[in-house]
Write a protein that holds these residues in place. Structure first.
Motif, PDB file in Angstrom:
ATOM      1  N   LEU A 116       0.835  -1.209   0.000  1.00 35.72           N
ATOM      2  CA  LEU A 116       0.000   0.000   0.000  1.00 35.72           C
ATOM      3  C   LEU A 116       0.863   1.249   0.000  1.00 35.72           C
ATOM      4  O   LEU A 116       0.560   2.232  -0.695  1.00 35.72           O
ATOM      5  CB  LEU A 116      -0.915  -0.008   1.233  1.00 35.72           C
ATOM      6  N   ARG A 117       1.953   1.208   0.762  1.00 37.95           N
ATOM      7  CA  ARG A 117       2.852   2.357   0.807  1.00 37.95           C
ATOM      8  C   ARG A 117       3.573   2.543  -0.527  1.00 37.95           C
ATOM      9  O   ARG A 117       3.676   3.672  -1.036  1.00 37.95           O
ATOM     10  CB  ARG A 117       3.855   2.174   1.943  1.00 37.95           C
ATOM     11  N   LEU A 118       4.056   1.441  -1.098  1.00 35.65           N
ATOM     12  CA  LEU A 118       4.809   1.543  -2.349  1.00 35.65           C
ATOM     13  C   LEU A 118       3.937   2.042  -3.492  1.00 35.65           C
ATOM     14  O   LEU A 118       4.399   2.783  -4.362  1.00 35.65           O
ATOM     15  CB  LEU A 118       5.421   0.182  -2.704  1.00 35.65           C
ATOM     16  N   HIS A 119       2.669   1.623  -3.495  1.00 33.32           N
ATOM     17  CA  HIS A 119       1.758   2.044  -4.566  1.00 33.32           C
ATOM     18  C   HIS A 119       0.983   3.308  -4.202  1.00 33.32           C
ATOM     19  O   HIS A 119       0.091   3.716  -4.953  1.00 33.32           O
ATOM     20  CB  HIS A 119       0.787   0.910  -4.903  1.00 33.32           C
ATOM     21  N   ARG A 120       1.311   3.879  -3.035  1.00 34.29           N
ATOM     22  CA  ARG A 120       0.690   5.126  -2.576  1.00 34.29           C
ATOM     23  C   ARG A 120      -0.824   5.007  -2.536  1.00 34.29           C
ATOM     24  O   ARG A 120      -1.561   5.872  -3.059  1.00 34.29           O
ATOM     25  CB  ARG A 120       1.128   6.289  -3.478  1.00 34.29           C
ATOM     26  N   ILE A 121      -1.280   3.940  -1.909  1.00 34.90           N
ATOM     27  CA  ILE A 121      -2.711   3.692  -1.772  1.00 34.90           C
ATOM     28  C   ILE A 121      -3.156   4.142  -0.386  1.00 34.90           C
ATOM     29  O   ILE A 121      -2.735   3.578   0.631  1.00 34.90           O
ATOM     30  CB  ILE A 121      -3.034   2.200  -1.968  1.00 34.90           C
ATOM     31  N   GLY A 122      -3.992   5.158  -0.312  1.00 30.80           N
ATOM     32  CA  GLY A 122      -4.544   5.618   0.954  1.00 30.80           C
ATOM     33  C   GLY A 122      -3.549   6.358   1.821  1.00 30.80           C
ATOM     34  O   GLY A 122      -2.342   6.352   1.579  1.00 30.80           O
ATOM     35  N   ASN A 123      -4.092   6.995   2.881  1.00 36.01           N
ATOM     36  CA  ASN A 123      -3.252   7.648   3.873  1.00 36.01           C
ATOM     37  C   ASN A 123      -3.006   6.709   5.041  1.00 36.01           C
ATOM     38  O   ASN A 123      -3.400   5.538   5.001  1.00 36.01           O
ATOM     39  CB  ASN A 123      -3.895   8.959   4.339  1.00 36.01           C
ATOM     40  N   ALA A 124      -2.366   7.192   6.086  1.00 33.09           N
ATOM     41  CA  ALA A 124      -2.001   6.331   7.216  1.00 33.09           C
ATOM     42  C   ALA A 124      -3.232   5.710   7.861  1.00 33.09           C
ATOM     43  O   ALA A 124      -3.242   4.521   8.205  1.00 33.09           O
ATOM     44  CB  ALA A 124      -1.203   7.136   8.240  1.00 33.09           C
ATOM     45  N   ALA A 125      -4.283   6.487   8.028  1.00 36.35           N
ATOM     46  CA  ALA A 125      -5.499   5.959   8.664  1.00 36.35           C
ATOM     47  C   ALA A 125      -6.155   4.897   7.789  1.00 36.35           C
ATOM     48  O   ALA A 125      -6.621   3.862   8.287  1.00 36.35           O
ATOM     49  CB  ALA A 125      -6.477   7.109   8.934  1.00 36.35           C
ATOM     50  N   ALA A 126      -6.193   5.137   6.472  1.00 39.66           N
ATOM     51  CA  ALA A 126      -6.794   4.160   5.563  1.00 39.66           C
ATOM     52  C   ALA A 126      -5.987   2.871   5.537  1.00 39.66           C
ATOM     53  O   ALA A 126      -6.560   1.771   5.450  1.00 39.66           O
ATOM     54  CB  ALA A 126      -6.889   4.751   4.160  1.00 39.66           C
ATOM     55  N   ARG A 127      -4.671   2.983   5.651  1.00 36.02           N
ATOM     56  CA  ARG A 127      -3.833   1.782   5.658  1.00 36.02           C
ATOM     57  C   ARG A 127      -4.032   0.974   6.933  1.00 36.02           C
ATOM     58  O   ARG A 127      -4.034  -0.257   6.895  1.00 36.02           O
ATOM     59  CB  ARG A 127      -2.369   2.171   5.478  1.00 36.02           C
ATOM     60  N   ARG A 128      -4.191   1.662   8.052  1.00 43.93           N
ATOM     61  CA  ARG A 128      -4.460   0.939   9.300  1.00 43.93           C
ATOM     62  C   ARG A 128      -5.785   0.205   9.226  1.00 43.93           C
ATOM     63  O   ARG A 128      -5.912  -0.940   9.684  1.00 43.93           O
ATOM     64  CB  ARG A 128      -4.449   1.913  10.477  1.00 43.93           C
ATOM     65  N   ALA A 129      -6.778   0.840   8.634  1.00 41.75           N
ATOM     66  CA  ALA A 129      -8.080   0.188   8.481  1.00 41.75           C
ATOM     67  C   ALA A 129      -7.975  -1.005   7.528  1.00 41.75           C
ATOM     68  O   ALA A 129      -8.576  -2.062   7.778  1.00 41.75           O
ATOM     69  CB  ALA A 129      -9.112   1.193   7.967  1.00 41.75           C
TER      70      ALA A 129
END
Length: 336
Positions: A116-129
């Motif tokens: 998710l980080r490498l593909h820049r998907i969502g922000n920190a909150a969206a990644r935690r969810a």
């Protein structure tokens, strides 16, 4: 630009040789197949047949020698690393040994969220969810996200590998013998998990294995590979009921049946000799050195993988007619 109407994966005359010249290892030597959206295609064969190399070529972990790897109509085999980066979220791989494929210095949360980080998907909150959702999907508690891989069992590590592979929502998952490094007691649970996730999420899957029971459970179609080439491709039910290629028949005869009376009556088809070297594969049909029904033309003429029978199953054997009739090696369990 991807074509949404094209198959998720299409291999066209894929070749992968390690080395150059007469000493090159011909790991994959002209393989063509397709995987449609939502389909599970099983790829089976003996060790050394080229299954894992093919899977790594599909996800561009190793460069191909020639041929095409079409992902939704885009040939990723010819793309530069920069252009390929934007397409990598559409496919992912689960490796055989989760112990060696997970970074021991990263927590489970970091491992799962890395795509998710490498593909820049969502922000920190969206990644935690998304992390919480993925761990729940693979049957792990949320607190597992704070652990490191060495603190998990083999089955848990493979579930983490699945969560990481599915985090970016790929259209294709390559599963390279995902249960062979696990204890027998947890293999069934991981297979059930893959089947459930595939049904719920609808991704296509290239399932690479040597376990015929696993592929019978999971796949809709099965491709049989021998010494870098496909010898048979058929629907699961048809392949197990009426295998046409002699090599497929020998493979199925080696798989135990969970019925003791039937298993006791079976006679194993034992092939003579060893698998030839992929450095110097035999001429003609590559299976002719071990085939009990080989004819002189099998030594000189290479059979084409062609449709046979009413369902159009693909077989590469001179002795199988266009109507699907061919040699039947003696094994009571293989009788139609």
């Amino acid at each position: 630009m991807t074509d949404t109407n094209a198959p998720v994966l299409q291999l066209v005359d894929l070749v992968k040789h390690f080395g150059i010249g007469p000493g090159a290892v011909r790991a994959v030597d002209g393989v063509s197949l397709t995987v449609s959206a939502g389909e599970v295609l099983g790829l089976v064969g003996e060790s050394g047949s080229g299954k894992t190399t093919l899977g790594r070529c599909v996800v561009r972990l190793v460069p191909v020698t020639s041929g095409q790897v079409l992902m939704r109509g885009v040939d990723i085999a010819s793309l530069s690393r920069r252009r390929l980066r934007g397409l990598r979220r559409d496919f992912n791989i689960v490796f055989q040994d989760p112990s060696s494929s997970l970074n021991p210095r990263m927590t489970v949360a970091d491992i799962v969220c890395e795509p998710l980080r490498l593909h820049r998907i969502g922000n920190a909150a969206a990644r935690r969810a998304r992390l919480a959702e993925l761990l729940d999907q693979v049957g792990l508690r949320a607190e597992v996200g704070r652990r490191y891989p060495h603190e998990l069992s083999g089955g848990q590590r493979q579930r983490v590998s699945l969560a990481r592979a599915l985090s970016a929502g790929p259209a294709l998952l390559v599963a390279d013998e995902p249960t062979s490094a696990l204890d027998v007691s947890v293999q069934a649970s991981v297979l059930n998990l893959i089947a459930r996730l595939q049904s719920e999420l609808g991704f296509a899957c290239l399932f690479i294995t040597h376990d015929l029971a696993s592929v019978e459970f999971l796949a809709q179609r099965i491709a049989v590979m021998y010494l870098g080439k496909l010898v048979e491709v058929a629907d699961r039910a048809e392949l197990f009921a009426t295998p046409r290629h002699p090599y497929t028949q020998a493979l199925l005869s080696a798989a135990p049946i969970p019925d003791p009376p039937v298993q006791r009556r079976r006679r194993r088809i034992v092939l003579s000799g060893d698998v030839p070297s992929p450095v110097r594969p035999p001429s003609g049909c590559r299976f002719h050195t071990r085939c009990p029904v080989a004819e002189p033309r099998c030594v000189t003429d290479e059979p084409l993988l062609r449709p046979v029978g009413p369902t159009g199953s693909l077989v590469a054997c001179h002795l199988v007619t266009d109507t699907g009739h061919g040699p039947r090696l003696a094994d009571p369990a293989l009788a139609p």
